[in-house]
Scaffold this active site. Structure first.
Site, PDB file in Angstrom:
ATOM      1  N   LYS A  71       0.857  -1.186   0.000  1.00  0.00           N
ATOM      2  CA  LYS A  71       0.000   0.000   0.000  1.00  0.00           C
ATOM      3  C   LYS A  71       0.890   1.231   0.000  1.00  0.00           C
ATOM      4  O   LYS A  71       1.658   1.468   0.932  1.00  0.00           O
ATOM      5  CB  LYS A  71      -0.903  -0.001   1.235  1.00  0.00           C
ATOM      6  N   LYS A 122      -2.061  -1.586  -3.913  1.00  0.00           N
ATOM      7  CA  LYS A 122      -2.950  -0.424  -3.867  1.00  0.00           C
ATOM      8  C   LYS A 122      -2.136   0.852  -3.929  1.00  0.00           C
ATOM      9  O   LYS A 122      -1.162   0.967  -3.186  1.00  0.00           O
ATOM     10  CB  LYS A 122      -3.746  -0.481  -2.561  1.00  0.00           C
TER      11      LYS A 122
END
Ligand code: PBG
Length: 323
Positions: free
Chosen positions: A195, A248
């Site tokens: 992330k 992400k």
């Protein structure tokens, strides 16, 4: 063999043949729809920076989830907008908290829909950070206790999968231990492994009122410049017991998805985040590009790069289009 014997266009000349040699196909079964749940009844708040997305009270959330299921979308992921915040994000691990209530209702009213929960305290803290703050620093190990408690209350409410998105070190192992000790050894963990500290989360922070009130997230989310480090994060999460790993955002990090695909055999999820959604929506609304085609092309690219599951705010529209 080369031109003129080889002509790549031969296989492109007719739609039936193009269809047969198509390498990647999207299906509604690929999608996880992110939903924002808020307190109250019959409440539907449009999110200005995410046209078409809303914060829904639990009763309307159930309706929305039912529609998604009808369209063939197998799963939703929930983000809570609580009515109170504090330093530790305790409303996030209240057994009667907004997400816990929403999970119970969804499992009761739409039983075959998979309910995933986001495990992170930022929506529930006054400072907006994903960890416990002391003297302006984000504490790692102290945060793990909050995450364990939050994951456990989600599991007890009936969640089908928990998804830690905080980026503290060791959180997957801590949550796995907690779930195993408390009687949930079969509950899978989808880890937000790679992330990145991305500007593309801005509309989400609007929607969830979760912007950090001071500083930034650079001490825990990843530097967008780092690909090898993303693989270390993935390795660590797998070692700690992650069942599914996530990259992400998605489109700016397709290379990471592809590298993850080569690296591991576990299922890979990719999160097409709020900013990716809003960019396409905005350009579509301005008439600068064909919104529906941009939506489908972006989702296809994410799958082609190697994602098995796609978290996307387009889940409903894309499922309708595919259905
Ligand atoms: C953190 C979390 C965020 C998103 C999902 N989980 C925001 C952040 O890290 O600031 C962003 C998702 C999106 O932009 O769509 N709980």
């Amino acid at each position: 063999m080369a031109f003129p014997r080889q002509r790549l266009r031969r296989l492109r000349l007719q739609e039936p043949l193009r269809r047969m040699v198509r390498e990647t196909r999207l299906s509604p079964a690929d999608f996880i729809a992110p939903l924002f749940v808020t307190i109250g009844k019959d409440r539907r708040e449009e999110i200005p920076s995410m046209p078409g997305q809303r914060r829904l009270s639990v009763d309307l959330l159930v309706k929305e989830a039912g529609e998604l299921k009808m369209l063939g979308v197998p799963a939703v992921i929930l983000f809570g907008i609580p009515d109170r915040k504090d330093e530790r994000g305790t409303s996030g691990f209240d057994p009667k908290g907004i997400v816990q209530r929403a999970v119970r209702e969804l499992k009761d009213k739409v039983p075959d829909l998979l309910v995933v929960t986001d495990v992170c305290i930022d929506e529930y803290t006054t400072h907006g950070h994903c960890g416990i703050v002391k003297d302006g620093r984000i504490l790692n190990d102290e945060t793990l206790d909050c995450l364990r408690a939050m994951a456990l209350t989600h599991a007890q409410a009936g969640a089908d999968m928990v998804a830690p998105s905080d980026m503290m070190d060791g959180r997957v192992g801590a949550i796995r231990d907690e779930l195993d000790q408390q009687g949930f050894p079969d509950l899978p963990i989808m880890a937000y492994s790679a992330k990145f500290a991305s500007c593309f989360y801005a509309p989400f922070r609007d929607a969830a009122d979760s912007s950090p009130k001071f500083g930034d997230r650079l001490s825990y989310q990843m530097d967008p410049a780092n690909a090898r480090e993303a693989l270390r994060e993935i390795d660590a999460d797998l070692e700690e017991g992650a069942d599914i790993i996530m990259v992400k955002p998605a489109l700016p990090f397709l290379d990471i998805i592809a590298a993850a695909r080569r690296r591991t055999t576990v299922p890979i999820a990719a999160y097409q985040v709020s900013g990716e959604y809003s960019m396409i929506r905005a350009a579509g609304r301005a008439g600068w590009l064909d919104e529906e085609r941009a939506m489908m092309e972006s989702l296809l690219s994410i799958k082609r790069a190697g994602a098995d599951l796609i978290l996307t705010y387009f889940a409903k529209d894309a499922a309708r289009r595919l259905g």
